[in-house]
Design an enzyme around this catalytic site. Structure first.
Site, mmCIF file in Angstrom:
data_model
loop_
_atom_site.group_PDB
_atom_site.id
_atom_site.type_symbol
_atom_site.label_atom_id
_atom_site.label_comp_id
_atom_site.label_asym_id
_atom_site.label_seq_id
_atom_site.Cartn_x
_atom_site.Cartn_y
_atom_site.Cartn_z
ATOM 1 N N GLU A 130 8.237 -8.976 -8.383
ATOM 2 C CA GLU A 130 8.942 -9.678 -7.480
ATOM 3 C C GLU A 130 8.133 -10.402 -6.315
ATOM 4 O OE1 GLU A 130 13.490 -8.314 -8.029
ATOM 5 O OE2 GLU A 130 12.415 -6.745 -7.172
ATOM 6 N N CYS A 164 6.360 -13.367 0.192
ATOM 7 C CA CYS A 164 5.869 -11.986 0.116
ATOM 8 C C CYS A 164 5.466 -11.721 -1.190
ATOM 9 C CB CYS A 164 7.140 -11.346 0.421
ATOM 10 S SG CYS A 164 7.047 -9.623 0.548
ATOM 11 N N CYS A 187 3.953 1.410 -7.702
ATOM 12 C CA CYS A 187 3.175 2.137 -6.534
ATOM 13 C C CYS A 187 2.799 3.422 -6.777
ATOM 14 C CB CYS A 187 3.437 1.687 -5.002
ATOM 15 S SG CYS A 187 2.221 2.010 -3.886
ATOM 16 N N CYS A 209 5.943 6.741 -1.151
ATOM 17 C CA CYS A 209 6.555 6.863 0.063
ATOM 18 C C CYS A 209 8.053 7.051 -0.196
ATOM 19 C CB CYS A 209 6.505 5.726 0.961
ATOM 20 S SG CYS A 209 4.719 5.141 1.267
ATOM 21 N N GLY A 256 3.697 -2.736 -4.364
ATOM 22 C CA GLY A 256 2.411 -2.084 -4.611
ATOM 23 C C GLY A 256 1.450 -2.012 -3.261
ATOM 24 N N GLU A 257 0.593 -1.484 -3.312
ATOM 25 C CA GLU A 257 -0.458 -1.092 -2.207
ATOM 26 C C GLU A 257 -1.690 -2.181 -2.313
ATOM 27 O OE1 GLU A 257 -0.914 0.388 0.857
ATOM 28 O OE2 GLU A 257 -2.824 -0.673 0.654
ATOM 29 N N HIS A 266 5.528 4.304 10.453
ATOM 30 C CA HIS A 266 6.755 5.097 10.374
ATOM 31 C C HIS A 266 7.066 6.431 10.858
ATOM 32 C CE1 HIS A 266 7.179 1.594 7.567
ATOM 33 N NE2 HIS A 266 6.386 2.165 6.669
ATOM 34 N N CYS A 324 13.043 -5.944 2.256
ATOM 35 C CA CYS A 324 11.914 -5.099 2.138
ATOM 36 C C CYS A 324 12.020 -3.523 1.436
ATOM 37 C CB CYS A 324 11.384 -4.531 3.502
ATOM 38 S SG CYS A 324 10.793 -5.701 4.547
HETATM 39 N N1 SAH Z 1 2.204 -0.857 0.300
HETATM 40 C C1 SAH Z 1 2.236 -1.654 1.493
HETATM 41 C C2 SAH Z 1 2.864 -2.897 1.225
HETATM 42 C C3 SAH Z 1 3.870 -3.088 0.617
HETATM 43 S S1 SAH Z 1 5.399 -2.286 1.273
HETATM 44 C C4 SAH Z 1 2.624 -0.785 2.595
HETATM 45 O O1 SAH Z 1 3.198 0.190 2.406
HETATM 46 O O2 SAH Z 1 2.406 -1.380 3.783
HETATM 47 C C5 SAH Z 1 5.899 -3.309 2.467
HETATM 48 C C6 SAH Z 1 6.853 -2.817 3.608
HETATM 49 O O3 SAH Z 1 8.099 -2.521 3.276
HETATM 50 C C7 SAH Z 1 6.055 -1.584 4.138
HETATM 51 O O4 SAH Z 1 6.145 -1.573 5.333
HETATM 52 C C8 SAH Z 1 7.234 -0.714 3.728
HETATM 53 O O5 SAH Z 1 7.023 0.934 4.577
HETATM 54 C C9 SAH Z 1 8.545 -1.205 3.905
HETATM 55 N N2 SAH Z 1 9.527 -0.500 3.256
HETATM 56 C C10 SAH Z 1 9.402 0.265 1.868
HETATM 57 N N3 SAH Z 1 10.633 0.402 1.706
HETATM 58 C C11 SAH Z 1 11.460 0.074 2.446
HETATM 59 C C12 SAH Z 1 12.909 0.169 2.565
HETATM 60 N N4 SAH Z 1 13.765 0.744 1.593
HETATM 61 N N5 SAH Z 1 13.568 -0.500 3.438
HETATM 62 C C13 SAH Z 1 12.682 -1.304 4.358
HETATM 63 N N6 SAH Z 1 11.589 -1.032 4.365
HETATM 64 C C14 SAH Z 1 10.920 -0.622 3.388
HETATM 65 FE FE1 SF4 Z 2 4.506 3.359 0.138
HETATM 66 FE FE2 SF4 Z 2 4.002 0.550 0.077
HETATM 67 FE FE3 SF4 Z 2 3.727 2.000 -2.190
HETATM 68 FE FE4 SF4 Z 2 6.170 1.525 -0.964
HETATM 69 S S1 SF4 Z 2 4.807 0.018 -1.811
HETATM 70 S S2 SF4 Z 2 5.396 3.623 -2.074
HETATM 71 S S3 SF4 Z 2 5.829 1.749 1.102
HETATM 72 S S4 SF4 Z 2 2.467 2.413 -0.142
#
Ligand code: SAH
Ligand code: SF4
Length: 361
Positions: free
Chosen positions: A92, A105, A112, A116, A165-166, A221, A339
Site C-alpha cells: 500500500e 508514505c 516485513c 514488531c 517493510g523495513e 518505542h 500507521c
Molecule cells: N520498518 C520501518 C518503517 C515502516 S513502519 C520502521 O519500523 O520504522 C513505520 C512506523 O509505523 C514505525 O514507526 C512503526 O513503529 C509504526 N507502526 C507500526 N505499527 C503501528 C501501529 N499499529 N500503530 C501505530 N504505528 C505503528
Molecule cells: Fe517493525 Fe517496521 Fe517491520 Fe512493522 S514494518 S514489523 S514496525 S520494522
C-alpha cells in the site's frame, strides 16, 4: 523478449543501460526527465528524442509502475492505493495532503521479517523485497493519479519510507529509489523532505549516512532494552546503546540536525511517567525530536491506544526536558491507511490472493 522496465533504473544505471545500447549519457538524462519529471510513460510522446531512438526504446523497454488494484479516499483527503506486486502480494501507498505539503508514505517490502509486536505488517511475515520500479513507481503513480496543481506542481512534496517493510533491509533498491527522489532530472526533492524510517538496523544506518544521507526517523518505542526486545525484536541484535551511537554518527552527515524518534503509545506498556523520564535520560546526548504516534489497532492485537491524559503527561515530561515533541494526528483511519494498519486488509495470504483474483476477474 521481456522488455526492460526503465523505472528500475536510477540515473547512473540508466546511463549504463544506454551506453550498452550505444547511446550517449545525455540521452539517458532526457529520458529520465520525460519519465519522472513529466510523468510520461509513452516513448512516442518523448518529442525531443530521435525517431530511431524512440523506435528502439519501444522495442526493448517499457515504463511500468505496479498495477493499482484498489483505491480509497478518506474523508480527510488521505488517499490510499493497494498495488499488485505479483504472486498474490499487495502493498500500500498513502498520500496525506496537508496545508503546505503533500506527503507520500511509501512501502519498501511486501510484508516485513522483523515482527514488531504492535505492527500488522510484521504479523503478515516477510514476502519479498520490492524492486526499484515498485518503490519509485509508487511516487510516479501517486503524482500522476492526483495530477499537478494549478501552478503546475506535482502534489507530492515530501516522501517518507514509512509504509510496509523495513527500508534498510532492502538497502540497494531503497537507495536507488531515494536517489531518483533527490535527482534534479527526476523529482528534485531536497534531502530534508525525504525521510527513511528504520527500526534500527545499525550497520545499514552507517551505510545510508555514507551513500545517501536523507532525513532519518528511528522507531524507538521503549526506554530500555528489556521492553524494546519485546516490542521491536531486532533490538536483541542492535541494542539501544549501539542504536543511539549510530544515531549520533548519522547526524554528522544528516541533512537535518536532529533525529526523529518515533514512539507508538501503548496503554500500560510504554506510556508511564517513569518511562518518559527514562527516555529523557536515554536520549540525553542525541539531538532529537519525538513523534508520539497513537497506536492504530488492527484485528488480533492485544495492545490498546494510550488515553489522551497519558499522552499529555508523557509529552509534558519530554517537553520539560527541552525536547521538541509532536503528537501525530491519525490520518486516514476510516480507510485503514494509518500507521501500522497498512497490511490490515492483506495480511492473510489466502484471503489476499482471493481478493486479487476477484479484482482481476
Ligand atoms: N520498518 C520501518 C518503517 C515502516 S513502519 C520502521 O519500523 O520504522 C513505520 C512506523 O509505523 C514505525 O514507526 C512503526 O513503529 C509504526 N507502526 C507500526 N505499527 C503501528 C501501529 N499499529 N500503530 C501505530 N504505528 C505503528
Ligand atoms: Fe517493525 Fe517496521 Fe517491520 Fe512493522 S514494518 S514489523 S514496525 S520494522
Amino acid at each position: 523478449m521481456t522488455k526492460t522496465n526503465l523505472l528500475d533504473f536510477d540515473a547512473q544505471h540508466l546511463t549504463a543501460w544506454f551506453a550498452e545500447h550505444g547511446e550517449k549519457p545525455f540521452r539517458a538524462r532526457q529520458v529520465l526527465r520525460w519519465i519522472h519529471k513529466a510523468g510520461e510513460p509513452d516513448f512516442d510522446a518523448m518529442s525531443d528524442l530521435a525517431a530511431s531512438l524512440r523506435t528502439k526504446l519501444k522495442e526493448t523497454a517499457c515504463v511500468e509502475a505496479p498495477r493499482v488494484v484498489r483505491e480509497e479516499l478518506s474523508e480527510d483527503g488521505t488517499h490510499k492505493w493497494l498495488l499488485d506486486v505479483g504472486t498474490g502480494n499487495a502493498v500500500e501507498t498513502v498520500f496525506i495532503p496537508e496545508e503546505s505539503r503533500g506527503t507520500l508514505c511509501v512501502s519498501t517490502q511486501a510484508g516485513c521479517a522483523l515482527d514488531c509486536a504492535f505492527c500488522s505488517t510484521g504479523k503478515q511475515g516477510f514476502n519479498r523485497n520490492l524492486g526499484v520500479a515498485e518503490i519509485i513507481g509508487q511516487l510516479w503513480l501517486a503524482n500522476r493519479e492526483i495530477g499537478r496543481d494549478v501552478d503546475g506542481n506535482w502534489p507530492v512534496s515530501n516522501v517518507v519510507l514509512m509504509g510496509m517493510g523495513e527500508p534498510l533491509l532492502n538497502f540497494d533498491n531503497s537507495v536507488s529509489a531515494l536517489r531518483l527522489m533527490l535527482d534534479d532530472h527526476a523529482y528534485g526533492l531536497s534531502r530534508r523532505r525525504v525521510t527513511v524510517s528504520t527500526s534500527g538496523i545499525v550497520p545499514a544506518m552507517d551505510r545510508l549516512r555514507e551513500e545517501c544521507p536523507v532525513a532519518l526517523a528511528v522507531s524507538l518505542h521503549a526506554p530500555d532494552d528489556a521492553l524494546r526486545n519485546v516490542l521491536v525484536p531486532v533490538n536483541q541484535k542492535y541494542p539501544l546503546r549501539e542504536l543511539l551511537a549510530a544515531c549520533q554518527r548519522y547526524l554528522e552527515k544528516a541533512p537535518r540536525d536532529f533525529i526523529t524518534f518515533e514512539y507508538v503509545m501503548l496503554e500500560g506498556v510504554n506510556d508511564s511517567a517513569r518511562q518518559a523520564r527514562e527516555l529523557v535520560a536515554l536520549v540525553r546526548d542525541v539531538p532529537c525530536k519525538f513523534n508520539l504516534i497513537p497506536f492504530n489497532p488492527f484485528p488480533q492485537t492485544r495492545y490498546r491506544r494510550s488515553g489522551s491524559e497519558a499522552v499529555r503527561r508523557f509529552r509534558d515530561i519530554l517537553m520539560e526536558a527541552d525536547i521538541v515533541v509532536t503528537t501525530r494526528r491519525t490520518r486516514g483511519g476510516d480507510i485503514a491507511a494509518a500507521c501500522g494498519q497498512l497490511a490490515g486488509q492483506v495480511q492473510d495470504k489466502s484471503r489476499r490472493t482471493l481478493r486479487l483474483q476477484e479484482v482481476r476477474a
